[in-house]
Scaffold this motif. Structure first.
Motif, PDB file in Angstrom:
ATOM      1  N   THR A 165       0.741  -1.248   0.015  1.00  0.00           N
ATOM      2  CA  THR A 165      -0.098  -0.047   0.003  1.00  0.00           C
ATOM      3  C   THR A 165       0.767   1.313  -0.185  1.00  0.00           C
ATOM      4  O   THR A 165       1.844   1.141   0.577  1.00  0.00           O
ATOM      5  CB  THR A 165      -0.743   0.086   1.115  1.00  0.00           C
ATOM      6  OG1 THR A 165      -0.222  -0.094   2.285  1.00  0.00           O
ATOM      7  CG2 THR A 165      -1.975  -1.101   1.265  1.00  0.00           C
ATOM      8  N   ASP A 166       0.249   2.224  -0.380  1.00  0.00           N
ATOM      9  CA  ASP A 166       1.231   3.752  -0.659  1.00  0.00           C
ATOM     10  C   ASP A 166       1.432   4.031   0.664  1.00  0.00           C
ATOM     11  O   ASP A 166       0.760   3.875   1.619  1.00  0.00           O
ATOM     12  CB  ASP A 166       0.308   4.584  -1.136  1.00  0.00           C
ATOM     13  CG  ASP A 166       0.801   6.014  -1.371  1.00  0.00           C
ATOM     14  OD1 ASP A 166       2.027   6.142  -1.676  1.00  0.00           O
ATOM     15  OD2 ASP A 166       0.267   6.918  -0.832  1.00  0.00           O
ATOM     16  N   ILE A 167       2.748   4.628   0.841  1.00  0.00           N
ATOM     17  CA  ILE A 167       3.026   5.391   1.819  1.00  0.00           C
ATOM     18  C   ILE A 167       2.816   6.795   1.976  1.00  0.00           C
ATOM     19  O   ILE A 167       2.756   7.600   0.982  1.00  0.00           O
ATOM     20  CB  ILE A 167       4.650   5.350   2.232  1.00  0.00           C
ATOM     21  CG1 ILE A 167       5.209   3.846   2.085  1.00  0.00           C
ATOM     22  CG2 ILE A 167       5.315   5.885   3.415  1.00  0.00           C
ATOM     23  CD1 ILE A 167       6.707   3.604   2.045  1.00  0.00           C
ATOM     24  N   ASN A 168       2.080   7.167   3.113  1.00  0.00           N
ATOM     25  CA  ASN A 168       1.632   8.603   3.070  1.00  0.00           C
ATOM     26  C   ASN A 168       2.805   9.379   3.607  1.00  0.00           C
ATOM     27  O   ASN A 168       2.819   9.692   5.074  1.00  0.00           O
ATOM     28  CB  ASN A 168       0.394   8.746   3.883  1.00  0.00           C
ATOM     29  CG  ASN A 168      -0.150  10.189   3.763  1.00  0.00           C
ATOM     30  OD1 ASN A 168       0.484  11.271   3.742  1.00  0.00           O
ATOM     31  ND2 ASN A 168      -1.444  10.312   4.052  1.00  0.00           N
ATOM     32  N   GLU A 169       3.513   9.727   2.902  1.00  0.00           N
ATOM     33  CA  GLU A 169       4.916  10.487   3.273  1.00  0.00           C
ATOM     34  C   GLU A 169       4.397  11.869   3.871  1.00  0.00           C
ATOM     35  O   GLU A 169       5.312  12.122   5.003  1.00  0.00           O
ATOM     36  CB  GLU A 169       5.742  10.908   2.113  1.00  0.00           C
ATOM     37  CG  GLU A 169       6.498   9.637   1.368  1.00  0.00           C
ATOM     38  CD  GLU A 169       5.521   9.036   0.388  1.00  0.00           C
ATOM     39  OE1 GLU A 169       4.335   9.488   0.201  1.00  0.00           O
ATOM     40  OE2 GLU A 169       6.134   8.294  -0.490  1.00  0.00           O
ATOM     41  N   CYS A 170       3.440  12.431   3.532  1.00  0.00           N
ATOM     42  CA  CYS A 170       3.021  13.740   4.311  1.00  0.00           C
ATOM     43  C   CYS A 170       2.442  13.450   5.750  1.00  0.00           C
ATOM     44  O   CYS A 170       3.015  14.508   6.609  1.00  0.00           O
ATOM     45  CB  CYS A 170       2.112  14.509   3.429  1.00  0.00           C
ATOM     46  SG  CYS A 170       2.170  14.785   1.673  1.00  0.00           S
TER      47      CYS A 170
ATOM     48  N   THR B 140       1.399  16.988  -0.832  1.00  0.00           N
ATOM     49  CA  THR B 140       0.275  16.261  -1.160  1.00  0.00           C
ATOM     50  C   THR B 140       0.748  14.854  -1.305  1.00  0.00           C
ATOM     51  O   THR B 140       1.416  14.487  -2.017  1.00  0.00           O
ATOM     52  CB  THR B 140      -0.182  16.980  -2.426  1.00  0.00           C
ATOM     53  OG1 THR B 140      -0.568  18.331  -2.361  1.00  0.00           O
ATOM     54  CG2 THR B 140      -1.443  16.096  -3.021  1.00  0.00           C
ATOM     55  N   ASN B 141       0.064  13.963  -0.735  1.00  0.00           N
ATOM     56  CA  ASN B 141       0.389  12.756  -0.877  1.00  0.00           C
ATOM     57  C   ASN B 141      -0.249  12.009  -2.299  1.00  0.00           C
ATOM     58  O   ASN B 141      -1.251  12.394  -2.744  1.00  0.00           O
ATOM     59  CB  ASN B 141      -0.132  11.705   0.243  1.00  0.00           C
ATOM     60  CG  ASN B 141      -0.017  10.106   0.189  1.00  0.00           C
ATOM     61  OD1 ASN B 141       1.273  10.015  -0.248  1.00  0.00           O
ATOM     62  ND2 ASN B 141      -1.061   9.365   0.292  1.00  0.00           N
ATOM     63  N   THR B 142       0.799  11.335  -3.130  1.00  0.00           N
ATOM     64  CA  THR B 142       0.449  10.493  -4.251  1.00  0.00           C
ATOM     65  C   THR B 142       0.659   9.343  -4.159  1.00  0.00           C
ATOM     66  O   THR B 142       1.459   8.729  -3.548  1.00  0.00           O
ATOM     67  CB  THR B 142       0.980  11.168  -5.729  1.00  0.00           C
ATOM     68  OG1 THR B 142       2.452  11.047  -5.265  1.00  0.00           O
ATOM     69  CG2 THR B 142       0.783  12.639  -5.706  1.00  0.00           C
ATOM     70  N   LEU B 143       0.003   8.493  -5.009  1.00  0.00           N
ATOM     71  CA  LEU B 143      -0.021   6.989  -5.310  1.00  0.00           C
ATOM     72  C   LEU B 143       1.754   6.576  -5.642  1.00  0.00           C
ATOM     73  O   LEU B 143       2.264   7.066  -6.485  1.00  0.00           O
ATOM     74  CB  LEU B 143      -0.420   6.029  -6.553  1.00  0.00           C
ATOM     75  CG  LEU B 143      -1.105   4.915  -6.264  1.00  0.00           C
ATOM     76  CD1 LEU B 143      -1.453   4.325  -4.885  1.00  0.00           C
ATOM     77  CD2 LEU B 143      -1.887   4.200  -7.313  1.00  0.00           C
ATOM     78  N   GLY B 144       2.375   6.176  -4.607  1.00  0.00           N
ATOM     79  CA  GLY B 144       3.623   5.660  -4.800  1.00  0.00           C
ATOM     80  C   GLY B 144       4.708   6.933  -4.695  1.00  0.00           C
ATOM     81  O   GLY B 144       5.996   6.706  -4.588  1.00  0.00           O
ATOM     82  N   SER B 145       4.379   8.236  -4.369  1.00  0.00           N
ATOM     83  CA  SER B 145       5.271   9.417  -4.102  1.00  0.00           C
ATOM     84  C   SER B 145       4.498  10.277  -3.402  1.00  0.00           C
ATOM     85  O   SER B 145       3.510  10.018  -2.733  1.00  0.00           O
ATOM     86  CB  SER B 145       5.459   9.612  -5.258  1.00  0.00           C
ATOM     87  OG  SER B 145       6.586  10.719  -5.521  1.00  0.00           O
ATOM     88  N   TYR B 146       4.869  11.339  -3.410  1.00  0.00           N
ATOM     89  CA  TYR B 146       4.179  12.795  -2.828  1.00  0.00           C
ATOM     90  C   TYR B 146       4.627  13.909  -3.922  1.00  0.00           C
ATOM     91  O   TYR B 146       5.474  13.926  -4.391  1.00  0.00           O
ATOM     92  CB  TYR B 146       4.426  13.023  -1.454  1.00  0.00           C
ATOM     93  CG  TYR B 146       5.831  13.285  -1.276  1.00  0.00           C
ATOM     94  CD1 TYR B 146       6.690  12.221  -1.159  1.00  0.00           C
ATOM     95  CD2 TYR B 146       6.410  14.497  -1.230  1.00  0.00           C
ATOM     96  CE1 TYR B 146       8.107  12.349  -0.937  1.00  0.00           C
ATOM     97  CE2 TYR B 146       7.669  14.954  -0.989  1.00  0.00           C
ATOM     98  CZ  TYR B 146       8.729  13.463  -0.588  1.00  0.00           C
ATOM     99  OH  TYR B 146       9.846  14.075  -0.561  1.00  0.00           O
TER     100      TYR B 146
HETATM  101 CA   LIG Z   1       2.634   8.601  -1.169  1.00  0.00          CA
END
Ligand SMILES: [Ca+2]
Ligand SMILES: [Ca+2]
Length: 105
Positions: free
Chosen positions: A30-35, A47-53
Motif C-alpha cells: 500500500t502507498d506510504i503517506n509521506e506527508c 500532497t500524498n500521491t500513489l507511490g510518491s508525494y
Molecule cells: Ca505516497
C-alpha cells in the motif's frame, strides 16, 4: 505478488517486495503517506500521491520571493527599470530591493 510489488525469483521459490513508495501491509503493498509520516522534504503544502508525494508552494509567495519552494529571490531591479523612479538607483537584495538617489536628485 499483487499490485505495486516486484516478484523476485529464487531457486525453487520466489519472494515479493514492494515498489519504492509502498509498504507491505499484511501482504498487500500500500502507498506510504509521506506527508502524514513527515518523511517528505516539502517545506510546505505536501500532497500524498500513489507511490510518491508532491510539494507545492503557497500562492502567492511572500513578497519578494518566487519559485516552487518560494526560496528564489525576485530581481525587482531587472523586472522594472523604473521601480525607483527617474534618478533612482535600484539595488537588488535577497527577498527585497533598495532605492538610492543619484547625485542631483
Ligand atoms: Ca505516497
Ligand atoms: Ca530581490
Amino acid at each position: 505478488c499483487g499490485n505495486h510489488s516486484i516478484c523476485n525469483n529464487t531457486d525453487g521459490s520466489f519472494f515479493c517486495t514492494c515498489l519504492d513508495g509502498f509498504i507491505d501491509d499484511d501482504g498487500n503493498c500500500t502507498d506510504i503517506n509521506e506527508c502524514a509520516l513527515g518523511t517528505d522534504v516539502c517545506q510546505q503544502n505536501c500532497t500524498n500521491t500513489l507511490g510518491s508525494y508532491e510539494c507545492a508552494c503557497n500562492t502567492p509567495c511572500v513578497e519578494g520571493y518566487t519559485g516552487a519552494n518560494c526560496d528564489e529571490d525576485i530581481d525587482e531591479c531587472a523586472n522594472d527599470a523604473f521601480i525607483c523612479g527617474i534618478g533612482g538607483n535600484c539595488t537588488n537584495e535577497v527577498g527585497s530591493y533598495q532605492c538610492n538617489c543619484s547625485d542631483g536628485y
